[in-house]
Design an enzyme around this catalytic site. Structure first.
Site, PDB file in Angstrom:
ATOM      1  N   LYS A 254      37.588  40.172  37.729  1.00  0.00           N
ATOM      2  CA  LYS A 254      36.309  41.230  37.993  1.00  0.00           C
ATOM      3  C   LYS A 254      36.827  42.296  36.964  1.00  0.00           C
ATOM      4  O   LYS A 254      37.647  42.555  36.443  1.00  0.00           O
ATOM      5  CB  LYS A 254      36.238  42.131  39.067  1.00  0.00           C
ATOM      6  CG  LYS A 254      36.482  41.622  40.485  1.00  0.00           C
ATOM      7  CD  LYS A 254      34.585  41.349  40.578  1.00  0.00           C
ATOM      8  CE  LYS A 254      34.382  42.509  41.188  1.00  0.00           C
ATOM      9  NZ  LYS A 254      32.685  42.454  41.030  1.00  0.00           N
ATOM     10  N   SER A 255      35.846  42.712  36.681  1.00  0.00           N
ATOM     11  CA  SER A 255      35.393  43.560  34.781  1.00  0.00           C
ATOM     12  C   SER A 255      36.530  45.019  35.070  1.00  0.00           C
ATOM     13  O   SER A 255      36.919  44.977  34.459  1.00  0.00           O
ATOM     14  CB  SER A 255      33.794  43.757  34.572  1.00  0.00           C
ATOM     15  OG  SER A 255      33.316  44.933  35.259  1.00  0.00           O
ATOM     16  N   SER A 256      36.071  45.223  36.458  1.00  0.00           N
ATOM     17  CA  SER A 256      36.636  46.847  36.944  1.00  0.00           C
ATOM     18  C   SER A 256      38.762  46.423  36.516  1.00  0.00           C
ATOM     19  O   SER A 256      39.179  47.409  36.400  1.00  0.00           O
ATOM     20  CB  SER A 256      36.171  47.190  38.633  1.00  0.00           C
ATOM     21  OG  SER A 256      35.092  47.792  37.799  1.00  0.00           O
ATOM     22  N   TYR A 257      38.755  45.156  37.298  1.00  0.00           N
ATOM     23  CA  TYR A 257      40.611  44.993  37.371  1.00  0.00           C
ATOM     24  C   TYR A 257      40.226  44.826  35.360  1.00  0.00           C
ATOM     25  O   TYR A 257      41.552  44.800  35.112  1.00  0.00           O
ATOM     26  CB  TYR A 257      40.355  43.768  37.814  1.00  0.00           C
ATOM     27  CG  TYR A 257      40.466  44.836  39.819  1.00  0.00           C
ATOM     28  CD1 TYR A 257      41.230  45.352  39.944  1.00  0.00           C
ATOM     29  CD2 TYR A 257      40.508  43.778  40.670  1.00  0.00           C
ATOM     30  CE1 TYR A 257      42.122  46.303  41.071  1.00  0.00           C
ATOM     31  CE2 TYR A 257      40.720  44.070  42.228  1.00  0.00           C
ATOM     32  CZ  TYR A 257      41.435  45.086  41.415  1.00  0.00           C
ATOM     33  OH  TYR A 257      41.488  45.979  43.402  1.00  0.00           O
ATOM     34  N   ALA A 258      40.012  43.626  35.000  1.00  0.00           N
ATOM     35  CA  ALA A 258      39.887  43.146  33.757  1.00  0.00           C
ATOM     36  C   ALA A 258      40.294  44.781  32.689  1.00  0.00           C
ATOM     37  O   ALA A 258      41.471  44.675  32.113  1.00  0.00           O
ATOM     38  CB  ALA A 258      38.772  42.119  33.127  1.00  0.00           C
ATOM     39  N   ARG A 259      39.946  45.197  33.140  1.00  0.00           N
ATOM     40  CA  ARG A 259      39.393  46.317  32.118  1.00  0.00           C
ATOM     41  C   ARG A 259      40.965  47.328  32.035  1.00  0.00           C
ATOM     42  O   ARG A 259      41.218  48.144  31.199  1.00  0.00           O
ATOM     43  CB  ARG A 259      38.057  47.253  31.792  1.00  0.00           C
ATOM     44  CG  ARG A 259      36.772  46.342  31.584  1.00  0.00           C
ATOM     45  CD  ARG A 259      36.145  47.491  32.195  1.00  0.00           C
ATOM     46  NE  ARG A 259      35.105  46.045  31.884  1.00  0.00           N
ATOM     47  CZ  ARG A 259      33.480  46.472  30.804  1.00  0.00           C
ATOM     48  NH1 ARG A 259      33.446  47.612  30.800  1.00  0.00           N
ATOM     49  NH2 ARG A 259      32.283  45.697  30.783  1.00  0.00           N
TER      50      ARG A 259
ATOM     51  N   GLU B 215      45.990  34.637  42.191  1.00  0.00           N
ATOM     52  CA  GLU B 215      47.165  34.585  41.411  1.00  0.00           C
ATOM     53  C   GLU B 215      47.028  35.682  41.348  1.00  0.00           C
ATOM     54  O   GLU B 215      45.976  35.298  40.343  1.00  0.00           O
ATOM     55  CB  GLU B 215      47.900  33.931  40.628  1.00  0.00           C
ATOM     56  CG  GLU B 215      48.961  33.686  40.413  1.00  0.00           C
ATOM     57  CD  GLU B 215      48.632  35.106  39.004  1.00  0.00           C
ATOM     58  OE1 GLU B 215      49.253  35.215  37.670  1.00  0.00           O
ATOM     59  OE2 GLU B 215      47.874  34.511  38.121  1.00  0.00           O
TER      60      GLU B 215
ATOM     61  N   TYR C 132      37.000  16.131  47.102  1.00  0.00           N
ATOM     62  CA  TYR C 132      38.910  16.664  47.847  1.00  0.00           C
ATOM     63  C   TYR C 132      39.697  16.379  49.089  1.00  0.00           C
ATOM     64  O   TYR C 132      40.468  16.370  48.886  1.00  0.00           O
ATOM     65  CB  TYR C 132      38.772  17.740  47.253  1.00  0.00           C
ATOM     66  CG  TYR C 132      40.367  19.094  46.998  1.00  0.00           C
ATOM     67  CD1 TYR C 132      41.125  19.132  46.028  1.00  0.00           C
ATOM     68  CD2 TYR C 132      40.555  19.044  48.176  1.00  0.00           C
ATOM     69  CE1 TYR C 132      42.450  19.698  46.081  1.00  0.00           C
ATOM     70  CE2 TYR C 132      41.662  20.162  48.456  1.00  0.00           C
ATOM     71  CZ  TYR C 132      43.018  19.917  46.987  1.00  0.00           C
ATOM     72  OH  TYR C 132      43.509  20.340  47.328  1.00  0.00           O
TER      73      TYR C 132
ATOM     74  N   GLN D  44      43.238  24.939  53.864  1.00  0.00           N
ATOM     75  CA  GLN D  44      44.218  26.252  53.840  1.00  0.00           C
ATOM     76  C   GLN D  44      44.244  27.426  54.329  1.00  0.00           C
ATOM     77  O   GLN D  44      42.731  27.497  54.258  1.00  0.00           O
ATOM     78  CB  GLN D  44      45.033  26.306  52.240  1.00  0.00           C
ATOM     79  CG  GLN D  44      44.132  26.959  51.245  1.00  0.00           C
ATOM     80  CD  GLN D  44      44.653  27.120  50.367  1.00  0.00           C
ATOM     81  OE1 GLN D  44      45.449  26.909  49.555  1.00  0.00           O
ATOM     82  NE2 GLN D  44      44.135  28.344  49.455  1.00  0.00           N
TER      83      GLN D  44
END
EC number: 3.5.4.13
Length: 186
Positions: free
Chosen positions: A107-112, A133, A166, A176
């Site tokens: 998400k760009s909000s986190y990446a920024r 992760e 898979y 999982q």
């Protein structure tokens, strides 16, 4: 491999249980956005986190991973230490069709803010909660909010079914739930 639209994602989620629970619109007000987007789905993160710590001065070895390397946290948010990472799981359970492969991007909000996520591709006929992760690349603690958006899933459909899915190869992360640590086939 064309990317699939909101109409296709909605139909597959509602008629075939591809995403559960499914939010058929984008929720944005006051949160890191989540839900259906034009050409993807913004998945959420639960309130269960495993934050990496090196209390035991352990070597990080994917073949012999020591689960004591993590501290379990259940909270509305988690603060990841500087230059460290956490594992989390998606709130949504995914069932990927045989002709589809998915890529998850941050998400760009986190990446920024210097927060990067990594998820391996969701392979044809894989199903489960996504283990995510989350890396804090900054020299300061970084906050992640539970029950809000964490990454966007893009659905790519092939023009023909794969020979081996898979599920066919009995992948080690099939079905999982919870946050799953590295597994190596014996």
């Amino acid at each position: 491999m064309p990317v699939k639209s909101d109409r296709w994602i909605r139909r597959m989620a509602l008629e075939h249980g591809m995403i559960e629970p499914f939010v058929d619109h984008q929720v944005r007000k006051g949160v890191i956005s989540y839900g259906l987007t034009s050409y993807g789905y913004d998945m959420r993160v639960t309130n269960h986190f495993k934050v990496f710590t090196n209390v035991y001065n352990a070597l990080v070895d994917p073949k012999k991973f020591d689960p004591r390397s993590f501290v379990d946290i259940e909270a509305d948010y988690v603060d990841i230490p500087p230059n460290s990472f956490a594992l989390a799981q998606s709130l949504e359970y995914f069932r990927i069709p045989r002709t589809v492969s998915c890529i998850v991007i941050g998400k760009s909000s986190y990446a920024r803010c210097g927060i990067i996520i990594n998820v391996t591709p969701l392979e044809p006929e894989w199903e489960g909660h996504v283990t995510i992760e989350i890396s804090n690349t900054t020299p300061l603690p970084a906050r992640i909010y539970a029950h809000e958006g964490i990454g966007q899933v893009l659905f790519l459909e092939s023009d023909e079914p794969c020979e081996v899915s898979y599920a066919d190869k009995k992948g080690k992360y099939q079905g999982q739930t919870g946050i799953v640590l590295p597994r190596i086939d014996p």
